[in-house]
Scaffold this motif. Structure first.
Motif, PDB file in Angstrom:
ATOM      1  N   GLU A  49      41.064  14.304  61.889  1.00  0.00           N
ATOM      2  CA  GLU A  49      40.805  14.688  60.501  1.00  0.00           C
ATOM      3  C   GLU A  49      39.326  14.997  60.252  1.00  0.00           C
ATOM      4  O   GLU A  49      38.986  15.965  59.578  1.00  0.00           O
ATOM      5  N   ASP A  50      38.434  14.179  60.806  1.00  0.00           N
ATOM      6  CA  ASP A  50      37.002  14.392  60.619  1.00  0.00           C
ATOM      7  C   ASP A  50      36.532  15.687  61.279  1.00  0.00           C
ATOM      8  O   ASP A  50      35.708  16.414  60.721  1.00  0.00           O
ATOM      9  N   GLU A  51      37.042  15.954  62.481  1.00  0.00           N
ATOM     10  CA  GLU A  51      36.673  17.190  63.174  1.00  0.00           C
ATOM     11  C   GLU A  51      37.147  18.405  62.382  1.00  0.00           C
ATOM     12  O   GLU A  51      36.398  19.368  62.213  1.00  0.00           O
ATOM     13  N   GLY A  54      35.002  18.859  59.278  1.00  0.00           N
ATOM     14  CA  GLY A  54      33.683  19.370  59.626  1.00  0.00           C
ATOM     15  C   GLY A  54      33.685  20.851  59.961  1.00  0.00           C
ATOM     16  O   GLY A  54      32.784  21.586  59.564  1.00  0.00           O
TER      17      GLY A  54
END
Length: 58
Positions: A49-51, A54
């Protein structure tokens, strides 16, 4: 990884448009890259999710 309220195909297209081939190769393992290139999986299957957030915020 599904993200509620979004069409996975649209998100995958956006990811592909923001990453060049070298960046994709750097983010995926050899087996993931093979599955991706064969059409057996998409980037959302391998990125967390973070990747994804970003990359889409670029």
């Amino acid at each position: 990884m599904p993200i509620p309220g979004y069409d996975p195909e649209d998100i995958d297209e956006q990811l592909e448009s923001r990453l060049d081939d070298e960046e994709i190769e750097d983010r995926l393992s050899d087996s993931e890259l093979e599955a991706y290139r064969n059409g057996d999986a998409n980037l959302m299957d391998f990125l967390d999710e973070d990747e994804i957030g970003g990359i889409l915020d670029r």
